[in-house]
Design a protein around this motif. Structure first.
Motif, mmCIF file in Angstrom:
data_model
loop_
_atom_site.group_PDB
_atom_site.id
_atom_site.type_symbol
_atom_site.label_atom_id
_atom_site.label_comp_id
_atom_site.label_asym_id
_atom_site.label_seq_id
_atom_site.Cartn_x
_atom_site.Cartn_y
_atom_site.Cartn_z
ATOM 1 N N ASN A 122 0.817 -1.219 0.000
ATOM 2 C CA ASN A 122 0.000 0.000 0.000
ATOM 3 C C ASN A 122 0.850 1.267 0.000
ATOM 4 O OD1 ASN A 122 -2.456 -1.526 0.162
ATOM 5 N ND2 ASN A 122 -2.015 -1.854 2.331
ATOM 6 N N CYS A 123 1.856 1.271 -0.829
ATOM 7 C CA CYS A 123 2.746 2.434 -0.900
ATOM 8 C C CYS A 123 2.064 3.565 -1.672
ATOM 9 C CB CYS A 123 4.041 2.031 -1.598
ATOM 10 S SG CYS A 123 5.293 3.332 -1.622
ATOM 11 N N PRO A 124 2.095 4.800 -1.169
ATOM 12 C CA PRO A 124 1.467 5.935 -1.874
ATOM 13 C C PRO A 124 2.100 6.155 -3.252
ATOM 14 C CG PRO A 124 2.026 6.520 0.395
ATOM 15 C CD PRO A 124 2.672 5.205 0.121
ATOM 16 N N ASN A 125 1.277 6.549 -4.208
ATOM 17 C CA ASN A 125 1.778 6.774 -5.565
ATOM 18 C C ASN A 125 2.844 7.861 -5.611
ATOM 19 O OD1 ASN A 125 0.022 4.851 -6.543
ATOM 20 N ND2 ASN A 125 -1.576 6.319 -7.088
ATOM 21 N N SER A 126 2.724 8.847 -4.733
ATOM 22 C CA SER A 126 3.710 9.923 -4.715
ATOM 23 C C SER A 126 5.063 9.448 -4.188
ATOM 24 C CB SER A 126 3.199 11.068 -3.832
ATOM 25 O OG SER A 126 2.964 10.605 -2.507
ATOM 26 N N PHE A 127 5.051 8.322 -3.496
ATOM 27 C CA PHE A 127 6.282 7.806 -2.892
ATOM 28 C C PHE A 127 6.873 6.683 -3.752
ATOM 29 C CE2 PHE A 127 8.896 5.442 0.086
ATOM 30 C CZ PHE A 127 9.521 6.444 0.795
ATOM 31 N N CYS A 128 6.040 5.713 -4.094
ATOM 32 C CA CYS A 128 6.471 4.588 -4.933
ATOM 33 C C CYS A 128 6.030 4.837 -6.367
ATOM 34 C CB CYS A 128 5.874 3.272 -4.419
ATOM 35 S SG CYS A 128 6.492 2.776 -2.793
ATOM 36 N N ARG A 129 6.954 5.171 -7.216
ATOM 37 C CA ARG A 129 6.640 5.466 -8.606
ATOM 38 C C ARG A 129 6.218 4.196 -9.323
ATOM 39 N NH1 ARG A 129 10.985 8.347 -7.035
ATOM 40 N NH2 ARG A 129 12.397 6.662 -7.609
ATOM 41 N N GLN A 130 5.198 4.292 -10.120
ATOM 42 C CA GLN A 130 4.614 3.128 -10.763
ATOM 43 C C GLN A 130 5.267 2.771 -12.092
ATOM 44 O OE1 GLN A 130 2.092 1.322 -9.229
ATOM 45 N NE2 GLN A 130 2.655 2.657 -7.536
ATOM 46 N N GLU A 131 5.906 3.729 -12.726
ATOM 47 C CA GLU A 131 6.421 3.459 -14.061
ATOM 48 C C GLU A 131 7.642 2.540 -14.005
ATOM 49 O OE1 GLU A 131 6.505 6.297 -12.562
ATOM 50 O OE2 GLU A 131 8.485 7.224 -12.666
ATOM 51 N N ASN A 132 7.783 1.705 -15.038
ATOM 52 C CA ASN A 132 8.950 0.838 -15.162
ATOM 53 C C ASN A 132 10.103 1.609 -15.792
ATOM 54 O OD1 ASN A 132 7.547 -1.381 -14.139
ATOM 55 N ND2 ASN A 132 6.763 -1.907 -16.174
#
Length: 277
Positions: free
Chosen positions: A144-154
């Motif tokens: 449940n990492c926040p999107n602002s913290f854990c970037r989703q892009e590869n």
């Protein structure tokens, strides 16, 4: 002094003889009484000693049982990582296996893997950002990492490296009834030259539960690319970030793998202490 005769033998006993006989019988009775008293005392001492030893043994058994129950409730788990080279010999997966050693359900709040260049790896390496030329892969999943913290892009632009900090919404549960819980990472690129020279593979995980509270992500500081994020222990209303906060963790021993070819031309990664797969 008059003489007395017994009717059976007609033996003459004087009064003195009778007194001596009575005294002898009295002494025998006293000896037996003393012997019985001594024997009873020994029995009493033995009984008391046995009772004390039994009490100590029962207390030790109760302590061991209490410790055993406490240890069963303590969070304890292990992790191992195995690389699997794909048939094209240009990509590989990493398979992590989590094993629960405690008697309680365990949730994983962070799971990560790292791959270092075999020729440049050092046991002092910890933060990939400090050794950018030595790291090939650093892939970290945070629950449940926040999107602002854990970037989703590869990191599609990097052909050799995969330095990622990602989220997994479902999380990973490690049950006591399951032999192992597996999670796959990859695929990642690898050159044939790098595969031949070898790689070092390691994994790490944090449990959400702690002995006193729970482990949670510290979002106050975003880590450098490839580095492990910081976690804190929440105990009631208090939040302790390490140090001095403590989250239960597990680390796999770094394993060295290199490319090998068998007689049937099958290309595999072979570990220093693991069987060929």
């Amino acid at each position: 002094m008059s003489d007395l005769k017994t009717p059976e033998t007609n033996t003459v006993f004087t009064l003195k003889d009778q007194l001596d006989s009575a005294e002898l019988r009295l002494k025998k009775l006293q000896w037996w009484a003393t012997a019985i008293a001594v024997f009873s005392g020994i029995i009493a001492v033995v009984n008391i000693s046995s009772a004390i030893r039994l009490s100590i043994a029962q207390r030790q058994l109760a302590d061991v049982q209490a410790t055993e129950q406490k240890e069963k409730q303590r969070i304890s788990f292990g992790i191992r990582v195995i690389p699997v080279l794909l048939p094209d010999a240009k990509h590989f997966y990493l398979i992590t296996s989590l094993k629960n050693f405690s008697a309680r359900h365990t949730d994983i709040v962070m799971l990560g893997v790292r791959v270092w260049k075999g020729s440049k790896w050092d046991d002092k390496h910890d933060s990939p950002s400090d050794y950018p030329d030595d790291i090939l892969v650093s892939d970290i999943l945070v629950a449940n990492c926040p999107n602002s913290f854990c970037r989703q892009e590869n990191e599609k632009k990097e052909s050799e490296k995969a330095l990622k900090l990602r989220t997994f919404d479902q999380g990973i549960s490690v049950e006591t009834s399951e032999p192992e819980t597996n999670q796959n990472f990859g695929p990642y690129n690898i050159s044939q030259q790098q595969a031949k020279s070898g790689i070092w593979v390691e994994g790490f995980a944090y449990a959400q539960q702690t002995e006193q509270g729970e482990c949670q992500l510290n979002t106050s500081k975003i880590p450098e690319k490839g580095d492990t994020p910081s976690f804190c222990e929440k105990i009631g209303d208090r939040i302790l970030c390490k140090p001095p906060g403590s989250c239960t963790s597990a680390y796999s021993s770094p394993e060295f793998y290199k490319l090998t070819s068998s007689h049937d031309k099958t290309v595999t990664l072979r570990g220093s202490r693991l069987k060929e797969f």
